[in-house]
Scaffold this active site. Structure first.
Site, mmCIF file in Angstrom:
data_model
loop_
_atom_site.group_PDB
_atom_site.id
_atom_site.type_symbol
_atom_site.label_atom_id
_atom_site.label_comp_id
_atom_site.label_asym_id
_atom_site.label_seq_id
_atom_site.Cartn_x
_atom_site.Cartn_y
_atom_site.Cartn_z
ATOM 1 N N ASP A 123 0.791 0.752 -2.901
ATOM 2 C CA ASP A 123 -0.543 1.325 -2.654
ATOM 3 C C ASP A 123 -0.756 1.629 -1.175
ATOM 4 O O ASP A 123 -1.406 2.606 -0.812
ATOM 5 C CB ASP A 123 -1.635 0.358 -3.135
ATOM 6 C CG ASP A 123 -1.556 0.096 -4.622
ATOM 7 O OD1 ASP A 123 -1.472 1.079 -5.369
ATOM 8 O OD2 ASP A 123 -1.552 -1.075 -5.033
ATOM 9 N N HIS B 291 1.475 -8.442 -3.989
ATOM 10 C CA HIS B 291 1.375 -7.903 -5.350
ATOM 11 C C HIS B 291 1.307 -9.047 -6.341
ATOM 12 O O HIS B 291 1.931 -10.090 -6.143
ATOM 13 C CB HIS B 291 2.593 -7.016 -5.650
ATOM 14 C CG HIS B 291 2.423 -6.172 -6.882
ATOM 15 N ND1 HIS B 291 2.684 -6.656 -8.148
ATOM 16 C CD2 HIS B 291 2.007 -4.892 -7.047
ATOM 17 C CE1 HIS B 291 2.437 -5.701 -9.032
ATOM 18 N NE2 HIS B 291 2.021 -4.632 -8.401
#
Length: 436
Positions: free
Chosen positions: A371, A313
């Site tokens: 995600d 991330h």
């Protein structure tokens, strides 16, 4: 913000006089150097592509500590909120600063529930799109069109108008997303029902048909509600900054949120879980679990061009706290729907296992992110990959509208106007036609 005892001094190697800037402290997080007078005092700008070291606003909504893997909504840890609250509790919190008591929750839930219907004319507007249009193309148009239907609440100087717009956007987003899905399927639109929860209503509008009753699966409802909670806000990311920048011109909230939807569509932002599922599907088609080890070796090779989607991330340099919560939900959903042995999900779990054990990924802190798991959960529920980003937009709407409202209430707010480092031609004359 509080003025710090510290000051920042900018000195120059050419002997130009030094310049002092005030330093401000937030409640948590890094201090900020106030450079608002930099240009006036020095004739210079700062240069910060991607705004990685620039605080563009003052905000009290969401705080992220990427090194610790911490996410707070109005000071409350996401781990506690996801377990103890539903999505409308989170909406109330993000908009108002505190969690609702029993009476406030009842009033807020009723307000949202009674704004879920959209103007019937929007059905005709939707029919102007091709059936195979991407849902985000449709949603960008539908959200922007809301300002043409609800212009009675677009006076941004009126706090009551801003509140009504916030309620309308939060309430109508599930209806619009479900309409976009039904349209792509050639199925009739399903109207919302006031006796269902926010998330239960969305599931029914997505998957019911007029042919038979639809019963909401509680495990699925809870899972999707958690996805909404985990995506409700995430500080000053690209789409939120877009909403603030667009809104800074004084445009109406529906236009500003539509700009956020458009920004979220990008694969580096909201489209990440869609890209993750596409990666899994390609891997499944090319050998599945048996080829995972080979695939991960290619990922390690920088020259292979193979990228691992759904891991790591931009902000979190530790395990994304949302991913931990989503991992639990993922396992619950797969078990409840009897999908633990589905080839694609087995493949995803093998990818996860390698990434959490292989020193290459562990050292680089390439943990599975939110995600990765939310894409798997949505696919298990029956939501098509092309709709993932629209679900993200639905959840993020409350964050966008709260950030927009906060900006308008800020006495320091001005229209956004980034500067540039110009590297083009200096002044030159236009040559005559025969000399061009």
């Amino acid at each position: 913000m509080n003025l710090s005892d510290k000051k920042a001094t900018l000195s120059f190697s050419d002997g130009s006089p030094s310049v002092e800037f005030p330093v401000y402290k937030g409640t948590v997080g890094p201090d900020v150097v106030d450079i608002r007078k930099l240009y006036g005092q020095t004739g210079m700008f700062t240069f910060d592509p991607g705004f990685m070291s620039t605080a563009a606003c003052e905000s009290g909504i969401t705080y992220i500590d990427g090194d610790k893997g911490e996410l707070l909504y109005r000071g409350f840890p996401i781990e506690q909120l996801a377990v103890n609250c539903d999505f409308l509790d989170i909406c109330y919190l993000i908009l108002n600063g505190e969690l609702p008591n029993g009476e406030q929750k009842k009033d807020f839930d009723t307000q949202v529930t009674h704004h879920t219907l959209v103007n019937e004319q929007l059905h005709f507007f939707l029919r102007g799109f091709r059936r195979d249009a991407h849902p985000m193309a449709v949603l960008t148009g539908l959200v922007g069109a809301l300002s043409a239907f609800y212009h009675d609440s677009t006076d941004i100087t009126n706090p009551e108008h801003r509140h009504i717009s916030a309620i309308r956007l939060i309430a109508k987003m599930p209806t619009l997303v479900a309409m976009a899905y039904k349209y792509s399927q050639g199925q009739p639109f399903i109207y919302p029902r006031n006796d269902l929860s926010y998330t239960g209503n969305f599931l029914r509008m997505m998957f019911a048909t007029p042919c038979e009753d639809y019963k909401v699966n509680e495990v699925v409802e809870r899972a999707l509600d958690r996805i909404f909670i985990l995506h409700a806000d995430h500080e000053q990311n690209a789409s939120t900054s877009t909403v603030r920048l667009c809104g800074s011109s004084g445009t109406n909230p529906f236009a500003a949120i539509s700009a956020g939807v458009a920004c979220l569509w990008g694969p580096a932002h909201g489209g990440a879980n869609e890209a993750c599922l596409q990666m899994l599907e390609e891997l499944q088609a090319n050998g599945g679990v048996a080829k995972v080890g080979e695939f991960m070796e290619k990922v390690k090779d920088k020259n292979s061009g193979v990228r691992l989607m759904g891991f790591g991330h931009r902000v979190y340099k530790n395990y994304d706290p949302r991913a931990k919560l989503m991992q639990e939900t993922c396992k619950e959903v797969l078990a409840a729907l009897g999908l633990e042995n589905d080839p694609l999900f087995k493949l995803a779990m093998e990818l996860e296992r390698i990434a959490l054990e292989d020193p290459y990924f562990v050292q680089r802190k390439l943990y599975p992110n939110v995600d990765f798991y939310s894409g798997i959960v949505q696919r298990a529920i029956g939501i098509p990959t092309s709709l993932f980003t629209a679900i993200f937009a639905l959840a993020r709407t409350v964050g966008w509208i709260a950030q927009w409202n906060e900006m308008l209430s800020d006495p320091d707010y001005k229209i956004g106007r980034p500067r540039q480092l110009f590297t083009g031609h200096v002044t030159r004359d236009v040559p005559e036609m025969n000399k061009r």
